[in-house]
Write a protein that holds these residues in place. Structure first.
Motif, PDB file in Angstrom:
ATOM      1  N   ARG A 187       0.427  -1.169  -0.067  1.00  0.00           N
ATOM      2  CA  ARG A 187       0.430  -0.468  -0.168  1.00  0.00           C
ATOM      3  C   ARG A 187       0.546   0.964  -0.447  1.00  0.00           C
ATOM      4  O   ARG A 187       1.860   1.171   1.003  1.00  0.00           O
ATOM      5  N   ARG A 188       0.460   2.350  -1.011  1.00  0.00           N
ATOM      6  CA  ARG A 188       1.246   3.109  -0.990  1.00  0.00           C
ATOM      7  C   ARG A 188       0.513   3.740   0.283  1.00  0.00           C
ATOM      8  O   ARG A 188      -0.021   4.265   0.100  1.00  0.00           O
ATOM      9  N   ILE A 189       2.516   4.651   0.559  1.00  0.00           N
ATOM     10  CA  ILE A 189       2.207   5.581   1.616  1.00  0.00           C
ATOM     11  C   ILE A 189       2.424   7.286   0.047  1.00  0.00           C
ATOM     12  O   ILE A 189       3.084   7.372  -0.591  1.00  0.00           O
ATOM     13  N   LYS A 190       1.507   8.032   0.107  1.00  0.00           N
ATOM     14  CA  LYS A 190       0.626   9.003  -0.001  1.00  0.00           C
ATOM     15  C   LYS A 190       1.680  10.161   0.174  1.00  0.00           C
ATOM     16  O   LYS A 190       1.300  11.377   1.296  1.00  0.00           O
ATOM     17  N   LEU A 191       3.076  11.031   0.169  1.00  0.00           N
ATOM     18  CA  LEU A 191       2.825  12.569   0.212  1.00  0.00           C
ATOM     19  C   LEU A 191       2.722  13.246  -0.729  1.00  0.00           C
ATOM     20  O   LEU A 191       3.473  13.576  -1.660  1.00  0.00           O
ATOM     21  N   ARG A 192       1.987  14.505  -0.133  1.00  0.00           N
ATOM     22  CA  ARG A 192       1.460  15.589  -0.936  1.00  0.00           C
ATOM     23  C   ARG A 192       2.090  16.768  -1.453  1.00  0.00           C
ATOM     24  O   ARG A 192       2.323  17.404  -2.090  1.00  0.00           O
ATOM     25  N   TYR A 193       2.249  17.349  -0.504  1.00  0.00           N
ATOM     26  CA  TYR A 193       2.050  18.660  -0.109  1.00  0.00           C
ATOM     27  C   TYR A 193       3.909  19.299   1.156  1.00  0.00           C
ATOM     28  O   TYR A 193       3.536  18.466   2.278  1.00  0.00           O
ATOM     29  N   ILE A 194       3.955  20.000   1.170  1.00  0.00           N
ATOM     30  CA  ILE A 194       4.630  20.972   1.533  1.00  0.00           C
ATOM     31  C   ILE A 194       5.023  22.012   1.918  1.00  0.00           C
ATOM     32  O   ILE A 194       5.034  22.690   0.844  1.00  0.00           O
ATOM     33  N   THR A 195       5.003  22.476   3.554  1.00  0.00           N
ATOM     34  CA  THR A 195       4.705  24.246   3.695  1.00  0.00           C
ATOM     35  C   THR A 195       5.467  24.296   5.217  1.00  0.00           C
ATOM     36  O   THR A 195       6.223  23.294   5.689  1.00  0.00           O
ATOM     37  N   GLN A 196       6.199  25.698   5.020  1.00  0.00           N
ATOM     38  CA  GLN A 196       7.043  25.760   5.315  1.00  0.00           C
ATOM     39  C   GLN A 196       6.367  26.305   6.892  1.00  0.00           C
ATOM     40  O   GLN A 196       5.909  27.238   6.770  1.00  0.00           O
TER      41      GLN A 196
END
Length: 479
Positions: free
Chosen positions: A401-410
């Motif tokens: 099952r994939r781990i989805k990393l969508r966005y990053i913000t500071q």
């Protein structure tokens, strides 16, 4: 990836099903003209919409008509088709009271062939007269229909249920990014540099400050533990690099011995005061004694400064009397990298409080590291790095099952704190979190600055167990 923007949701449907009424309801004002006559809306209209805290851009479109492409209705339909490009979701609106028409079915077939997720909306669903139309709409093959009344505001909250799984993560990231942009100018680097000098007893902390001040401002001597209170002294330093005068607030602290050796109540209070001084400093200089080298207690002091999120530097004092200087410097560098693995490459300087050697270089570096500690990365640059990092080393798929990393913000500065949005984050290995932290340091100019990364899953305001989920990494402690 460009800067994170709010997700875009487009309203599609044949004429006179209530698209503009729904648009006005979602934006909270009458921006779109509404009339019983079909075809009132001709151009796309955009507005800021919100449902239960879920913010997005809503687009009202002309009614979809089956006309010649060169006619006015045909050109309006083309505008609607184009508007779907780049949208994050579509609200396909049908008239529950009128039931499905051949044009509704044509639109449904077209939408099924597009890549944009669709939420089927049965408008004018108040009362029992709408029930047959709602049941009939299942035949469109677009999932469970949501019955609403845009005119009366009924069922609008149900739109949240349909939209959240599609746009929730992006909406959260956009909201966080917007807050950051509003705070971009909040951190003022023009004020005095708050610089705390810490270390074990008799490392030469007070002597170093006296040397900088050019006077015996602080009491010194061979006895360990002379300094008991944290003393703050305002100092104007002439920067030889820029030929400018820069303000520094120097904070001298009590020597910090091993806890087992601190027995007197007064010394315990002094050490506690020194720890508080670290909390209020911007940059912390850990001063070592060249005649004693690096000890375990020094690493504990350094670790405390990093846990508090302070920018850390290490200076080896009494360099004028150091033996085997090159070997000593390299040995301390290696020990620091091993003992402070969460922040490798802490700036290391050789100085002499007695002769003044290396002090200007050390202070210049202190201003530079404060600048890095206070740096904000533009959202676009941050997400370009993020995309490259994921492409170079994709997250694992435990159990298939994939781990989805969508966005990053500071999320903040001082210390830099980043929030990564995604799903199944509890399964993300610590090694991958370290990969992200190390990449931020190496590629975004933070070097030895303590960096904090928080992993956050989308939260559902209608979930009784809400809280968003999230875990922290970075090795410097939890906010």
């Amino acid at each position: 990836m460009t800067a994170i923007e709010k997700p875009t949701v487009i309203i599609i449907g044949r004429p006179n099903v209530g698209k503009s009424t729904l648009f006005n309801r979602l934006v909270g004002k009458k921006l779109a003209l509404v009339d019983d006559q079909p075809g009132v809306t001709r151009d796309r209209r955009m507005g800021d919409a919100e449902i239960a805290g879920l913010e997005f851009t809503i687009v009202d479109t002309a009614g979809w008509e089956d006309e010649d492409p060169d006619s006015l209705p045909g050109r309006m339909r083309k505008q609607t088709e184009v508007s779907l490009e780049g949208a994050d979701a579509a609200l396909f609106v049908v008239d529950a009271r009128a039931g499905l028409t051949p044009l509704d079915e044509e639109i449904g077939r077209w939408l099924r062939g597009q890549d944009v997720p669709v939420v089927l909306v049965c408008n004018k669903a108040e009362g029992k007269a709408a029930e047959p139309g709602i049941l009939e709409s299942y035949s469109l093959g677009l999932g469970e229909p949501l019955g609403i009344s845009a005119e009366h505001g009924e069922g609008i909250a149900d739109l949240f249920t349909g939209l959240w799984p599609i746009i929730g993560a992006k909406a959260e990231a956009a909201e966080a990014a917007a807050e950051l942009e509003a705070e971009m100018d909040d951190e003022d680097l023009s004020g005095p540099l708050k610089l705390a000098i810490v270390g074990r007893p008799n490392a030469g902390k007070s002597t170093l400050i006296n040397r900088l001040l050019g006077e015996d401002r602080l009491l010194t001597g061979p006895e360990a533990g002379i300094t008991r209170d944290s003393i703050a002294v305002d100092y104007e330093w002439h920067d030889p690099k820029t030929n400018e005068t820069r303000e520094i607030r120097l904070i001298d602290t009590a020597g910090m011995r091993k806890r087992a050796k601190v027995t007197e109540k007064l010394e315990k209070l002094s050490v506690a005061d020194a720890r508080r001084a670290i909390d209020f400093a911007e940059v912390v200089i850990l001063l070592l004694d060249a005649t004693k080298g690096l000890e375990h207690q020094d690493l504990k002091i350094a670790a405390h400064a990093l846990e508090e999120g302070r920018a850390l530097m290490v200076a080896i004092n009494k360099w004028d009397i150091a033996e085997n200087a090159s070997s000593l410097f390299n040995g301390i560098r290696e020990a620091l990298n091993e003992g402070l693995s969460q922040v490798r490459g802490v700036p290391l300087f050789a100085v002499s409080a007695k002769t003044g050697k290396g002090l200007d270089t050390m202070l210049s570096a202190a201003f530079e590291i404060r600048e890095a500690w206070s740096r904000r990365v533009p959202t676009a640059a941050l997400n370009r790095w993020f995309d490259d990092a994921l492409a170079a080393n994709p997250p694992p798929a435990p159990g298939g099952r994939r781990i989805k990393l969508r966005y990053i913000t500071q999320a903040s500065v001082r210390p830099p704190r980043f929030v990564v949005f995604g799903t199944r984050l509890d399964d993300l290995p610590k090694s991958y979190e370290r990969y992200l932290v190390n990449g931020i340091r190496a590629k975004l100019g933070f070097d030895a600055v303590p960096v904090r990364v928080v992993l956050k899953s989308p939260k559902n305001p209608y979930d009784s167990n809400r809280g968003g989920g999230g875990k922290f990494s970075g090795g410097e402690g939890r906010d």
